[in-house]
Write an enzyme that holds these catalytic residues in place. Sequence first.
Site, mmCIF file in Angstrom:
data_model
loop_
_atom_site.group_PDB
_atom_site.id
_atom_site.type_symbol
_atom_site.label_atom_id
_atom_site.label_comp_id
_atom_site.label_asym_id
_atom_site.label_seq_id
_atom_site.Cartn_x
_atom_site.Cartn_y
_atom_site.Cartn_z
ATOM 1 C CG PHE A 75 -1.873 1.178 1.240
ATOM 2 C CD1 PHE A 75 -3.083 1.112 0.571
ATOM 3 C CD2 PHE A 75 -1.550 2.342 1.929
ATOM 4 C CE1 PHE A 75 -3.960 2.190 0.574
ATOM 5 C CE2 PHE A 75 -2.416 3.421 1.943
ATOM 6 C CZ PHE A 75 -3.627 3.343 1.262
ATOM 7 C CG ASP A 119 5.807 3.365 1.585
ATOM 8 O OD1 ASP A 119 5.851 3.917 2.698
ATOM 9 O OD2 ASP A 119 4.754 3.239 0.940
ATOM 10 C CE LYS A 128 0.318 5.108 7.944
ATOM 11 N NZ LYS A 128 -1.059 5.525 8.247
#
Length: 412
Positions: free
Chosen positions: A148, A233, A262
């Site tokens: 993702f 990522d 995040k």
Amino acid sequence: MREMNLRRNKVFFQPKREDFDKYIVPCFSPAPFILVKGRGSRLWDQENKEYIDFASGIAVTSLGHSNVKLINALNTQLNKLWHVSNIYTNEPVLKLAKKLVELTFADKVFFCNSGAEANEAALKLARKYANEYYDKTKNEIIAFENSFHGRTLFTVTVGGQSKYSDNFGPLPPAITHLPYNDLKTFEQHISSKTCAVIVELIIGEGGVIPIDPFFLEQVRKICTNYDITLIFDEIQTGMGRTGYLYAYQEYNIVPDILTSAKGLGGGFPIGAMLTKEKWAQIFQPGTHGTTFGGNLLAATVAETVLSQLDYEMLSGVLQRHDIIMNELIKLNKKYNIFQIIRGKGLLIGAQLSSIYYGKAKKLTQLASEEGLLILIAGSNVVRFTPALNIPLDDIYEGFQYFEQAIIRFKDK
């Protein structure tokens, strides 16, 4: 009529959960309660019900809610300056960039507002880099199944879960998805047309699956040999989440580009793309940009988060990992509910046994009713991403609530 509506809106309005269904585009299906206050790893809803937070806004509020140091830093900057355009620079973003460069492999940083934007920038940069140094046929991007990488059209296509990209076509071309941790397939597929490989060091949303260190080592070697940009990522694994500032540092294997978000802002929206000098020089003025990226408030908070991720904090992450794993193992011996428990640091997934497949969401709902907030990672995995500094007593109390949820879950 519009004026009458404006006057009506001045009347006191107490939001309720049903107002979400009335006013919000239904991209989400939130819980039946509304959270209104947080402190540390505790949250309270409108009815003053208390919850222990093992979710941290999906690995975002990494230092807990209402962190005093973050509040003080933000308040100081709030009273000075909020925003200037990227026609100018500012002190907070320069301080943050310097700190990230000094603590990582990177030579330069690009700031944006989210993980999706950071990945978008990384993927654009990789394609432009290949165009500049090679030719337009070197444009294939390799990603991995169940990955993702965000919700923009580009990143949702690169993500390895078709359910997120279905019905948004035509999708960006020259994107290939290969099995994760499958070196033989990877080696067979690589060609001179491959311009970039993007990989999560722990597949997060797709089930909390750690990377095989040997696979990662070989991917790095192959990318170097074929002049392929390697992108890590680290949206979810970064900022201390695995017990290292960034997960790649455990393996001592360096990417060409790394994306972060995040936990970087501890709850304040910010994203970053870190890269080496040769790649950074491809993005000259006008080639890529952002209005809010590098915002003074976001940069101030992120720099304050980063300053707290010292040796003691990171060691505490590893200690908390062991406690959570032990608690999960004890519960599993008692109730035989999980097939496998895996993860690193405070990114942990517990995959349900086959007889409970597809029911992870139900278990999280029961947990919230008991007073514990946890996540899912797909329909079969329960995910735990508490704050890096969650008090140990909160962990043990949270698992008492989780056990009650498991008992109810098994009885249904």
